[in-house]
Design a protein around this motif. Sequence first.
Motif, PDB file in Angstrom:
ATOM      1  N   ALA A  56       0.833  -1.193   0.000  1.00  0.00           N
ATOM      2  CA  ALA A  56       0.000   0.000   0.000  1.00  0.00           C
ATOM      3  C   ALA A  56       0.876   1.255   0.000  1.00  0.00           C
ATOM      4  N   ILE A  57       0.366   2.304  -0.605  1.00  0.00           N
ATOM      5  CA  ILE A  57       1.067   3.572  -0.709  1.00  0.00           C
ATOM      6  C   ILE A  57       0.089   4.678  -0.353  1.00  0.00           C
ATOM      7  N   VAL A  58       0.578   5.723   0.302  1.00  0.00           N
ATOM      8  CA  VAL A  58      -0.256   6.872   0.643  1.00  0.00           C
ATOM      9  C   VAL A  58       0.066   8.010  -0.318  1.00  0.00           C
ATOM     10  N   VAL A  59      -0.957   8.466  -1.050  1.00  0.00           N
ATOM     11  CA  VAL A  59      -0.812   9.625  -1.942  1.00  0.00           C
ATOM     12  C   VAL A  59      -2.011  10.520  -1.660  1.00  0.00           C
ATOM     13  N   GLU A  60      -1.812  11.560  -0.874  1.00  0.00           N
ATOM     14  CA  GLU A  60      -2.932  12.367  -0.412  1.00  0.00           C
ATOM     15  C   GLU A  60      -2.641  13.857  -0.523  1.00  0.00           C
ATOM     16  N   ASP A  61      -3.642  14.594  -1.006  1.00  0.00           N
ATOM     17  CA  ASP A  61      -3.681  16.066  -0.949  1.00  0.00           C
ATOM     18  C   ASP A  61      -2.487  16.716  -1.634  1.00  0.00           C
ATOM     19  N   ASN A  62      -2.092  16.140  -2.768  1.00  0.00           N
ATOM     20  CA  ASN A  62      -1.029  16.738  -3.578  1.00  0.00           C
ATOM     21  C   ASN A  62      -1.629  17.528  -4.735  1.00  0.00           C
ATOM     22  N   SER A  63      -0.846  18.421  -5.320  1.00  0.00           N
ATOM     23  CA  SER A  63      -1.308  19.184  -6.477  1.00  0.00           C
ATOM     24  C   SER A  63      -0.220  19.241  -7.535  1.00  0.00           C
ATOM     25  N   VAL A  64      -0.663  19.260  -8.786  1.00  0.00           N
ATOM     26  CA  VAL A  64       0.251  19.379  -9.929  1.00  0.00           C
ATOM     27  C   VAL A  64      -0.249  20.523 -10.803  1.00  0.00           C
ATOM     28  N   THR A  65       0.652  21.369 -11.231  1.00  0.00           N
ATOM     29  CA  THR A  65       0.331  22.408 -12.209  1.00  0.00           C
ATOM     30  C   THR A  65       1.288  22.283 -13.382  1.00  0.00           C
ATOM     31  N   GLY A  66       0.832  22.717 -14.547  1.00  0.00           N
ATOM     32  CA  GLY A  66       1.701  22.720 -15.723  1.00  0.00           C
ATOM     33  C   GLY A  66       1.911  21.368 -16.346  1.00  0.00           C
ATOM     34  N   MET A  67       0.905  20.466 -16.262  1.00  0.00           N
ATOM     35  CA  MET A  67       1.037  19.170 -16.937  1.00  0.00           C
ATOM     36  C   MET A  67       1.128  19.377 -18.450  1.00  0.00           C
ATOM     37  N   PRO A  68       1.989  18.607 -19.154  1.00  0.00           N
ATOM     38  CA  PRO A  68       2.159  18.786 -20.597  1.00  0.00           C
ATOM     39  C   PRO A  68       0.968  18.278 -21.378  1.00  0.00           C
ATOM     40  N   ALA A  80      -0.971  12.165 -14.564  1.00  0.00           N
ATOM     41  CA  ALA A  80      -0.203  12.999 -13.635  1.00  0.00           C
ATOM     42  C   ALA A  80       0.310  12.190 -12.465  1.00  0.00           C
ATOM     43  N   TYR A  81      -0.537  11.276 -11.962  1.00  0.00           N
ATOM     44  CA  TYR A  81      -0.143  10.343 -10.913  1.00  0.00           C
ATOM     45  C   TYR A  81      -0.375   8.932 -11.432  1.00  0.00           C
ATOM     46  N   PHE A  82       0.521   8.020 -11.101  1.00  0.00           N
ATOM     47  CA  PHE A  82       0.329   6.629 -11.498  1.00  0.00           C
ATOM     48  C   PHE A  82       0.810   5.711 -10.385  1.00  0.00           C
ATOM     49  N   VAL A  83      -0.088   4.812  -9.927  1.00  0.00           N
ATOM     50  CA  VAL A  83       0.243   3.844  -8.878  1.00  0.00           C
ATOM     51  C   VAL A  83      -0.169   2.464  -9.345  1.00  0.00           C
ATOM     52  N   THR A  97      -4.982  16.681  -7.050  1.00  0.00           N
ATOM     53  CA  THR A  97      -5.470  17.469  -8.178  1.00  0.00           C
ATOM     54  C   THR A  97      -4.371  17.624  -9.225  1.00  0.00           C
ATOM     55  N   ALA A  98      -4.797  17.959 -10.434  1.00  0.00           N
ATOM     56  CA  ALA A  98      -3.829  18.224 -11.512  1.00  0.00           C
ATOM     57  C   ALA A  98      -4.417  19.257 -12.455  1.00  0.00           C
ATOM     58  N   ALA A  99      -3.558  20.120 -12.962  1.00  0.00           N
ATOM     59  CA  ALA A  99      -3.973  21.148 -13.914  1.00  0.00           C
ATOM     60  C   ALA A  99      -2.923  21.262 -14.997  1.00  0.00           C
ATOM     61  N   GLY A 100      -3.344  21.658 -16.179  1.00  0.00           N
ATOM     62  CA  GLY A 100      -2.426  21.803 -17.303  1.00  0.00           C
ATOM     63  C   GLY A 100      -3.112  21.465 -18.605  1.00  0.00           C
ATOM     64  N   GLN A 101      -2.339  21.008 -19.589  1.00  0.00           N
ATOM     65  CA  GLN A 101      -2.880  20.774 -20.921  1.00  0.00           C
ATOM     66  C   GLN A 101      -3.453  19.374 -21.107  1.00  0.00           C
ATOM     67  N   GLY A 102      -2.978  18.386 -20.362  1.00  0.00           N
ATOM     68  CA  GLY A 102      -3.458  17.032 -20.570  1.00  0.00           C
ATOM     69  C   GLY A 102      -2.942  16.072 -19.520  1.00  0.00           C
ATOM     70  N   ASN A 103      -3.291  14.780 -19.684  1.00  0.00           N
ATOM     71  CA  ASN A 103      -2.906  13.738 -18.728  1.00  0.00           C
ATOM     72  C   ASN A 103      -3.422  14.036 -17.328  1.00  0.00           C
ATOM     73  N   LEU A 104      -4.601  14.656 -17.255  1.00  0.00           N
ATOM     74  CA  LEU A 104      -5.146  15.083 -15.969  1.00  0.00           C
ATOM     75  C   LEU A 104      -5.958  13.945 -15.361  1.00  0.00           C
ATOM     76  N   CYS A 105      -5.252  12.938 -14.868  1.00  0.00           N
ATOM     77  CA  CYS A 105      -5.894  11.732 -14.359  1.00  0.00           C
ATOM     78  C   CYS A 105      -4.983  11.075 -13.336  1.00  0.00           C
ATOM     79  N   PHE A 106      -5.566  10.096 -12.609  1.00  0.00           N
ATOM     80  CA  PHE A 106      -4.816   9.308 -11.633  1.00  0.00           C
ATOM     81  C   PHE A 106      -4.827   7.870 -12.129  1.00  0.00           C
ATOM     82  N   GLY A 107      -3.704   7.404 -12.647  1.00  0.00           N
ATOM     83  CA  GLY A 107      -3.601   6.060 -13.197  1.00  0.00           C
ATOM     84  C   GLY A 107      -3.464   5.015 -12.106  1.00  0.00           C
ATOM     85  N   ILE A 108      -4.177   3.884 -12.255  1.00  0.00           N
ATOM     86  CA  ILE A 108      -4.162   2.833 -11.247  1.00  0.00           C
ATOM     87  C   ILE A 108      -4.063   1.471 -11.917  1.00  0.00           C
TER      88      ILE A 108
END
Length: 332
Positions: A56-68, A80-83, A97-108
Motif C-alpha cells: 500500500a502507498i499513501v498519496v494524499e492532498d497533492n497538487s500538480v500544475t503545468g502538466m504537458p 499525472a499520478y500513477f500507482v 489534483t492536476a492542472a495543465g494541458q493534458g494527462n489530468l488523471c490518476f492512473g491505477i
Amino acid sequence: GDWRGLSLDGAAEVENAVIRDASTGISSDSSSRLVVKNDTFVSPQNQALVADVPMAIVVEDNSVTGMPAVQWNNGPDDCAYFVNSDALNFGELTGNTAAGQGNLCFGIGGTAVTSTMPASPMPWAIYPGNTQLGVDVPSGVTLKIAAGTVIKGLQSQLSVEGTLDAVGTAARPITFTSLNDNSIGGTTGSGSPAPGDWTGIASSGNTKIEHINIIYAAQALYLDVSPGVNDAIHYDWFDENQAALSGISVWDPLDVGVEACQYVPQISSTDNSYGPSRESRPSVSAADFAAIKAAVLAGAGSSPDGWTSDISIGSTDTITWALLSCSDGDST
C-alpha cells in the motif's frame, strides 16, 4: 525536465515539498512504504508521481500544475499520478489534483483491498498492467465506488472475484468510459473515443451496479454467474459499447440440489437503457434473436428478468445470449 526528480528505493515520506521542473517528480519501485502527502509539483516534463510497488502507498492532498499536452500514444501510466500496487487502498489515494494541458488523471493498476474509491477531482484511469487485466478485486475483498466517480480505461478492465458495490444516483451517476473520452472528466486522451477502447467490467463475484454509465467498452459488463453469486444491474446506461451485457452460468446441479438443466436465476437486470436515445429495450444480434425465439417456443426457459421478453435486433450495445447444453452432473 531540468533534472530527473526524486528516485526512491527505500521507505520514504515526502511531505509539504515543492518539486519543480523535474522529468518525473517522484518515482519508486521500492518494496518499502511510501508516503507522498501535501506536495506541490510544478511543470513536470512527464508526470508528478510514478510508483510501481508491491504494498500500500499513501498519496494524499497533492497538487500538480503545468502538466504537458497529451501525446497520441499516452495511456493511464502517463497520468499525472500513477500507482501500480498489489494492495490498492483507495482510502489512501485521495484529495489529489492536476492542472495543465493534458494527462489530468490518476492512473491505477494492480489488486484492490477493501476500500472505497472516492469521486476524485480528476478521473481514475485503469492501467492494463503486466497481467493485461487492469484492476482486480479478489475474493473476500469489497470495492465500493462513490457516486459521481469517473473511471476511464484503455485496453484494460476491472475484474471482480469478490464484491463490487457501485451505486450512483440519478444526479451523480458513476461513469466508466474510454481514456480518449474528453467529454467528461477533463482532458486525458486523444479526444476520439471508439467502441472497444477498453475491455469493460468482468465479474464472477457479487456485483451491484446502479445509476452507472458504461461507454466505449468491448463488453461493458460480463457476468460469470454461479450458485451463491447475486448480481443487481439497475438504472444503468450502456452506450457506444460493442456489447452491453454478456455472460455465462456454469454449475453442477448435484451441488445445488435442483433438477438437471434447471436454470437458477441470480441476475436482476431492470430499468436499464441502451444507446444514444436511451432505449429501454436491449438489442441482440439477428442470429441470437432467432435462437431465443426458438428456445422460448420449445420451453427451454429464458434468461434472467425478462431479457427475452423485451428485446430488439441491433448491432451495438447488444446482450449476448446462448443456449448451452447440459446433462446430469454437468450442467451449463
